[in-house]
Design a protein around this motif. Structure first.
Motif, short mmCIF file in Angstrom:
data_model
loop_
_atom_site.label_atom_id
_atom_site.label_comp_id
_atom_site.label_asym_id
_atom_site.label_seq_id
_atom_site.Cartn_x
_atom_site.Cartn_y
_atom_site.Cartn_z
N ARG A 126 2.41 -3.19 -2.64
CA ARG A 126 2.58 -2.48 -3.92
C ARG A 126 1.25 -2.16 -4.58
O ARG A 126 1.06 -1.06 -5.13
CB ARG A 126 3.46 -3.31 -4.85
N GLU A 127 0.30 -3.07 -4.55
CA GLU A 127 -0.99 -2.83 -5.18
C GLU A 127 -1.84 -1.84 -4.38
O GLU A 127 -2.81 -1.29 -4.91
CB GLU A 127 -1.76 -4.14 -5.36
N MET A 166 8.26 6.54 3.46
CA MET A 166 9.30 7.36 2.84
C MET A 166 9.74 6.75 1.51
O MET A 166 10.01 7.48 0.54
CB MET A 166 10.49 7.51 3.79
N LEU A 167 9.82 5.44 1.46
CA LEU A 167 10.19 4.77 0.22
C LEU A 167 9.16 5.02 -0.88
O LEU A 167 9.51 5.24 -2.05
CB LEU A 167 10.37 3.26 0.47
N VAL A 168 7.88 5.00 -0.52
CA VAL A 168 6.83 5.30 -1.49
C VAL A 168 6.97 6.74 -2.00
O VAL A 168 6.95 7.00 -3.20
CB VAL A 168 5.42 5.08 -0.89
N GLY A 169 7.11 7.69 -1.06
CA GLY A 169 7.28 9.08 -1.46
C GLY A 169 8.52 9.30 -2.30
O GLY A 169 8.52 10.11 -3.24
N SER A 196 -1.81 5.37 4.22
CA SER A 196 -1.07 4.53 5.17
C SER A 196 -2.00 3.63 5.96
O SER A 196 -1.61 2.54 6.40
CB SER A 196 -0.29 5.43 6.15
N ARG A 197 -3.23 4.07 6.16
CA ARG A 197 -4.20 3.30 6.94
C ARG A 197 -4.68 2.06 6.18
O ARG A 197 -5.33 1.20 6.78
CB ARG A 197 -5.40 4.17 7.30
N ASP A 198 -4.40 1.97 4.88
CA ASP A 198 -4.84 0.83 4.08
C ASP A 198 -3.78 -0.26 3.95
O ASP A 198 -4.06 -1.33 3.42
CB ASP A 198 -5.23 1.29 2.67
N THR A 199 -2.58 0.00 4.42
CA THR A 199 -1.50 -0.97 4.25
C THR A 199 -1.64 -2.13 5.23
O THR A 199 -2.24 -2.00 6.30
CB THR A 199 -0.13 -0.30 4.45
N THR A 231 -0.04 -2.08 -10.53
CA THR A 231 1.21 -2.28 -11.25
C THR A 231 0.95 -2.91 -12.61
O THR A 231 -0.15 -3.35 -12.91
CB THR A 231 2.15 -3.21 -10.46
N THR A 232 1.99 -2.98 -13.40
CA THR A 232 1.95 -3.72 -14.66
C THR A 232 2.70 -5.03 -14.46
O THR A 232 3.44 -5.20 -13.49
CB THR A 232 2.64 -2.93 -15.79
#
Length: 509
Positions: free
Chosen positions: A306-307, A471-474, A453-456, A312-313
């Motif tokens: 997520r980060e 897809m969930l992020v988009g 995606s390369r940072d996940t 995020t908050t």
């Protein structure tokens, strides 16, 4: 007080000479017995630990020893055994029943998509499940949808397939991608979970169960014959035609013969820009979409990264803490401040030229009413096009870094883009190219955070369902810019539109 008599030899700490040898042998025997039990226990514990470790490694796919002669020295993908076992253990699978005659009918489409990416498979699964649902609503005798694996290779003897020289799983169980929870029975109608209250449709079953109990008694429907009667490439008449046909079939085990182009909903239909228009409202309101939920494996990958997508908050709860019963629109609410870009690279350049040569329009899932459209440039032929037109297609389908930045800057001027601070790039691009793009976006001064995606960070099972996480992020981004010819973009677009995102927040290059 009475005292029991004591025999003198028994009362002495030191037995008589004749008994000392016997007692000594007993002493030694006891010690050896205790020692032997201890050794056995240790060996048993070690063996269990070793067996457990090997079993875990086999399930999770992390064993370095597992190799294949085709990819020597390469760590092989997971086979998702736990998920296969979970699906087969669903309570609607009455494996030991003496008769299955009292069960509902079964509806299976064996000619489904295979050998293509998850986006291609997903769009067909959604429509096949929707057709089964509509059939249940129209008929008194309900039928169970037969769900199947996301399949790369149909050969059951091949656990692994070659993708650009690397091994990938030949089959990924659908429950590794789409959620089902048969314990609380409140979501996941595509993969054997319950429909919402008031929807009296039977639970879906796994392909293996269907093939086992329906062996020798299947009714096979001719796909080509039925579609000839329907005479349309639009989803609504195709669905209604099949619903009508299924209402006339009383056999318990019903499947569809594979046609020349595949199953019921083929690439021709998905390539027709107007194919979803008449059916969209009903499709989007069906439980197939309203109660669609990504699998815990995909949601966990999302939570863990997520980060990476956007800071995020403290008030934002992880997906894993949200109750299962929450509908899709609330569960996957907008992530404010995030712009998601879907950018295909690799061999997509060749694919784009092919799209140009055939003057192709956006896919049907990317051509829903209210969305921006692609105007096919004039001057193209049948199988060929002008260099100018090919350049137009390239800008939309395979944009350069400069073209991407220009398009992002254009979208930033829209009302829906207010407050954007972060960018997440959904891509299969090479790391150097992705880093160049990230730098270019940061240099615009419009964003505080850019990632891709390369940072996940993904575990071994999540790696092979990473497209679903993207897809969930988009799906949840405040603004999404996708590729109008991509089925992955199409899956994102469908979920955004169905969940009430404003059309102006969904764009294309």
């Amino acid at each position: 007080m009475a005292i029991l008599p004591i025999h003198l030899p028994d009362a002495s700490w030191y037995p008589a000479k004749g008994d000392r040898a016997t007692l000594f042998l007993r002493f030694i025997a006891r010690r050896f017995l205790v020692f032997g039990i201890l050794i056995a226990f240790v060996l048993f514990t070690i063996s269990r630990m070793f067996y457990g470790r090997e079993a875990f490694l086999e399930i999770s796919g992390t064993s370095q020893e597992r190799q294949h002669s085709r990819w020597p020295g390469v760590r092989l993908p997971p086979l998702y055994s736990r998920y296969h076992q979970y699906e087969l253990a669903l309570p609607q699978h009455h494996w030991h029943a003496t008769s299955h005659e009292d069960e509902p009918k079964f509806f299976f489409v064996p000619g489904h998509t295979w050998g293509l990416g998850w986006g291609n498979a997903m769009q067909e699964i959604l429509l096949n499940a929707y057709l089964s649902y509509k059939s249940n609503r129209a008929n008194e005798r309900h039928s169970r949808f037969v769900f199947y694996n996301y399949t790369w290779n149909m050969d059951p003897s091949q656990d692994y397939s070659d993708y650009s020289g690397k091994p990938i799983p030949s089959r990924v169980p659908l429950s590794a991608l789409i959620a089902v929870n048969h314990i609380i029975r409140i979501e996941g109608p595509i993969v054997g979970g319950a429909f919402p209250d008031g929807q009296h449709a039977p639970f879906a079953i796994a392909e293996e169960y269907y093939r086992t109990i329906c062996e020798g008694r299947k009714r096979v429907l001719d796909r080509e014959e039925i579609h000839k009667e329907i005479g349309s490439s639009m989803v609504d008449p195709i669905t209604k035609g099949w619903v009508q046909k299924l209402s006339t079939v009383d056999d318990q085990c019903v499947e569809v013969a594979r046609g020349q182009d595949g199953g019921i909903y083929t690439w021709i239909i998905f390539g027709e820009k107007d194919a979803m228009h008449d059916v969209w409202a009903d499709f989007a309101a069906s439980p197939i979409i309203t109660h669609f939920r990504w699998s815990p494996l995909v949601e966990l990958a999302f939570d863990n990264n997520r980060e990476v997508f956007a800071p995020t908050t403290v008030f934002e709860a992880p997906l894993s803490t949200i109750p299962y019963a929450v509908p899709s629109a609330q569960r996957y609410a907008m992530m404010k401040g995030l712009l998601a870009l879907h950018i295909r690279r690799g061999d997509y350049a060749v694919h784009c030229d092919g799209l140009a040569n055939w003057s192709s329009s956006f896919l049907s899932f990317n051509s829903l009413q209210g969305l921006e459209t692609f105007r096919i440039p004039e001057g193209g032929g049948w199988g060929e096009n002008t260099p100018e037109n090919i350049a137009i297609y390239r800008r939309h389908c395979f944009p350069t870094v400069e073209q991407i930045v220009a398009r992002v800057s254009e979208v930033l001027r829209s009302e829906s883009a207010r407050g954007l601070e972060s960018v997440y790039i959904m891509t299969n691009g090479a790391v150097p190219w992705v880093e160049e793009l990230k730098t270019a976006l940061l240099n615009t001064g419009s964003f505080k955070h850019v990632s891709s995606s390369r940072d996940t960070v993904l575990n071994w099972e999540q790696k092979y369902v990473a497209q679903a996480m993207d897809m969930l992020v988009g799906q949840r981004a405040q603004v999404f810019i996708g590729n109008g010819w991509s089925s992955v973009t199409g899956g994102v677009v469908v979920m955004r539109q169905a969940n009430g995102f404003h059309p102006d927040s969904t764009r294309f290059f």
